[in-house]
Design an enzyme around this catalytic site. Structure first.
Site, mmCIF file in Angstrom:
data_model
loop_
_atom_site.group_PDB
_atom_site.id
_atom_site.type_symbol
_atom_site.label_atom_id
_atom_site.label_comp_id
_atom_site.label_asym_id
_atom_site.label_seq_id
_atom_site.Cartn_x
_atom_site.Cartn_y
_atom_site.Cartn_z
ATOM 1 N N LYS A 212 0.877 -1.186 0.000
ATOM 2 C CA LYS A 212 0.000 0.000 0.000
ATOM 3 C C LYS A 212 0.909 1.230 0.000
ATOM 4 C CE LYS A 212 -1.882 3.018 1.886
ATOM 5 N NZ LYS A 212 -1.706 4.437 1.455
ATOM 6 N N GLU A 215 -0.817 7.435 -0.886
ATOM 7 C CA GLU A 215 -1.868 7.758 -1.864
ATOM 8 C C GLU A 215 -1.460 8.877 -2.812
ATOM 9 O OE1 GLU A 215 -1.831 7.810 1.366
ATOM 10 O OE2 GLU A 215 -3.243 9.229 2.259
ATOM 11 N N GLY A 265 6.947 5.734 7.754
ATOM 12 C CA GLY A 265 6.124 6.933 7.672
ATOM 13 C C GLY A 265 6.265 7.752 8.927
ATOM 14 N N GLY A 266 5.223 8.479 9.275
ATOM 15 C CA GLY A 266 5.285 9.398 10.407
ATOM 16 C C GLY A 266 4.977 8.710 11.736
ATOM 17 N N THR A 269 1.105 8.057 12.630
ATOM 18 C CA THR A 269 0.527 6.908 11.920
ATOM 19 C C THR A 269 1.160 5.612 12.423
ATOM 20 O OG1 THR A 269 0.139 8.300 9.994
ATOM 21 C CG2 THR A 269 0.077 5.936 9.630
ATOM 22 N N GLY A 270 2.460 5.653 12.703
ATOM 23 C CA GLY A 270 3.148 4.469 13.231
ATOM 24 C C GLY A 270 2.510 3.980 14.516
ATOM 25 N N GLU A 287 9.640 2.283 10.736
ATOM 26 C CA GLU A 287 10.673 3.325 10.590
ATOM 27 C C GLU A 287 9.926 4.653 10.552
ATOM 28 O OE1 GLU A 287 12.203 6.037 9.327
ATOM 29 O OE2 GLU A 287 13.664 5.329 7.826
ATOM 30 N N CYS A 321 14.111 11.095 5.964
ATOM 31 C CA CYS A 321 14.029 10.780 7.395
ATOM 32 C C CYS A 321 15.386 10.937 8.071
ATOM 33 C CB CYS A 321 13.473 9.384 7.600
ATOM 34 S SG CYS A 321 14.343 8.136 6.689
ATOM 35 N N GLU A 422 10.212 16.849 13.959
ATOM 36 C CA GLU A 422 10.646 16.582 12.588
ATOM 37 C C GLU A 422 9.849 17.492 11.644
ATOM 38 O OE1 GLU A 422 9.450 12.903 10.590
ATOM 39 O OE2 GLU A 422 11.552 12.584 10.086
#
Ligand code: TXE
Length: 527
Positions: A212, A215, A265-266, A269-270, A287, A321, A422
């Protein structure tokens, strides 16, 4: 991620790229990327077939350089992801893919690497148009991804397990098996690269997968999926669902038939993915970015250190990152260093990633640029001072794109949000230090722990500081390079697990101990 290897930007003539009518303005014409204006699109790849989303929905993919529509893709939802999981489950449970010898799987990975190189220029252009990065960075990505596939091709079949020391009459061995169905959720800054770090070891180990992508940047992911098919990966082994995180991504972390989630990702969301995955106790690799210190001692060559500091902070417009977003500079050289840093930052050419000599392309989306601008405003509010950038470029040709000028903040304190959060844009903060101990304290004063750099001509000091920094990768007198054979990942909130290297393969393997009693006899255990 970025690699220090930078080729010269030789030519802007891409007339030879298949399907590109005007250099840089359109994507190659491929069935899974519908032209702008299309009402239908077939970018889901499930059980060996490209198809539309069940509900027929589509999404416009924008060119971040001018906001125009680049292509139309399917907007998959929960039902599509469930179809993809079912296909991956069947392909795993049938056992056929697992029975393909590891050597043969290695050959498949090598073939994918060959195909990546065959289509190198086309993929570099796709990635540049979709993410905004320069075409040269796109080429570097394709080469790095090729190396990753070759690395895991080389590891496949090289470690069949081991015999374990056991008492007489017992045979004991540890063997490795694939984990099963893997969900792979990737971000928008390095769509192709981040996927390769997951897909290559997962295929080498014999897993099946549902991918996935972000988007907003699905283009090269679809291309890579196409190449796996061309290379001969059987139907159902690699499945792709394009769509949003909550609709197409979340079902992967919730579904009982998914055995492993690998996410880049961020942080926010992680956390959500980790919580959702805990319900079914999935294996998980995360990560989640970093706020990476770059420590400059006064004994270095200033010209070189400033040069690397710029690239570390502003490569891919800082949407990396491992960006060196937090400079920690010794008092003795602070003023000279920051003056030169600001001068060169102001000279960086910002523009379309497809134009020659551009160093910083646009940010990936209008929404992301708004976040970066809010972070900069907050920095000013906190009392940090801008000495370069801090604004959109003046060039009217860039007004429709999501550009932002490289920005340098001085007078920064460790407690400021601009130093701790970040930003993920072309923004670098500078703090001062006096002693080695202070430098280390500042370098470790972060919830993250992905990477860091130390610049000094004193070898012993370089090693001491590297040992004291709590980050997954440390560069001494450099910033950015990595190798497929060296593990990548974070301490602290930068994540869980490692990608690349042998540990990157282990994420996708179960270790099984097989104990064989060579001569069982009654034990009269019950008395
Ligand atoms: O990322 P998200 P966003 C950092 C960077 C950036 C911030 C937010 O600081 O500003 O993250 O970026 C999918 N279940 N990084 O919001 O949401 C989503 O569709 C399952 C660091 O763009 O983390 C996409 O495919 N999946 C970073 C992927 O998660 C979900 C790279 C990443 O998107 C989901 C990029 C859900 N509930 C941003 N919600 C790095 N580590 O390199 C979203 N997704």
């Amino acid at each position: 991620m970025r690699l220090g290897r930078v080729e010269s930007f030789v030519s802007t003539n891409l007339g030879h790229v298949a399907g590109v009518s005007e250099p840089y303005v359109t994507l190659p014409s491929v069935p899974y990327l519908a032209p702008p204006g299309s009402a239908t699109a077939g970018s889901l790849y499930i059980d060996g077939r490209w198809r539309e989303a069940r509900n027929g929905r589509v999404r416009e993919i924008l060119n971040p350089a001018d906001g125009s529509v680049l292509t139309i893709v399917s907007e998959g939802g929960r039902a599509d992801t469930e179809d993809a999981i079912a296909a991956a489950r069947r392909a795993f449970d049938s056992g056929e893919w697992r029975r393909v010898s590891e050597d043969e799987r290695g050959r498949l990975l090598d073939r994918i690497a060959d195909l990546l190189q065959r289509d190198r220029e086309e993929i570099a252009v796709m990635e540049s148009l979709d993410t905004g990065k320069t075409i040269e960075e796109g080429r570097i990505d394709v080469d790095d991804v090729t190396d990753v596939f070759r690395y895991y091709a080389g590891l496949a079949g090289k470690d069949a397990g081991r015999l374990v020391s056991a008492p007489e009459g017992v045979h004991s061995k540890v063997v490795y098996e694939p984990v099963g169905v893997c969900g792979m959720i990737t971000p928008w800054n390095y769509p192709l690269l981040q996927l390769s770090w997951k897909m290559a070891p997962a295929l080498a180990a014999g897993n099946t997968m549902v991918v996935k992508p972000s988007e907003i940047t699905p283009v090269t992911t679809a291309k890579l999926v196409e190449l796996t098919t061309e290379a001969g990966v059987p139907a159902g082994v690699v499945n792709l669902v394009t769509g949003s995180g909550p609709d197409a991504g979340a079902p992967l972390s919730e579904h009982p038939d998914v055995d492993l989630i690998s996410f880049t990702g961020g942080l926010a969301t992680g956390r959500r993915i980790m919580a959702a995955a805990s319900e079914t106790v999935k294996k998980i690799a995360l990560e989640l970015g970093g706020k990476n210190p770059n420590i400059i001692f006064p004994d270095v060559d200033l010209d070189t250190a400033v040069d690397y500091a710029l690239a570390a902070a502003f490569f891919h417009s800082g949407q990396v990152c491992s960006a060196g977003a937090r400079l920690i500079v010794h008092n003795d050289i602070h003023d000279a260093f920051t003056t030169e840093l600001a001068r060169r930052a102001e000279a960086i050419r910002v523009g379309r990633g497809q134009d020659q000599d551009v160093r910083c392309g646009p940010l990936v989306s209008a929404e992301h640029r708004a976040k970066v601008e809010a972070a900069v405003a907050r920095g000013v509010e906190e009392g940090a001072r801008i000495i370069a950038g801090g604004r959109r470029p003046d060039d009217p040709d860039l007004a429709q794109g999501y550009f932002y000028r490289p920005t340098v903040f001085v007078d920064c304190e460790r407690s400021m949000d601009i130093v701790q959060d970040e930003v993920f844009g072309p923004v670098v903060t500078v703090e001062r230090f006096e002693t080695e101990r202070q430098a280390i304290e500042l370098g470790n004063d972060t919830d993250y722990g992905l990477s860091g750099g130390v610049w000094t001509n004193d070898t012993a000091r370089g090693e001491r500081v590297a040992a004291a920094l709590r980050h997954g990768t440390i560069w001494i007198n450099d910033f950015g390079p990595y190798f497929p054979g060296a593990e990548w990942g974070g301490y602290g909130r930068s994540g869980i697990g490692r990608e690349l290297g042998p540990a990157g393969l282990d994420e996708y393997r179960e270790a099984k101990h097989v104990y064989r009693n060579l001569a069982p006899e009654p034990q009269r255990w019950f008395g």
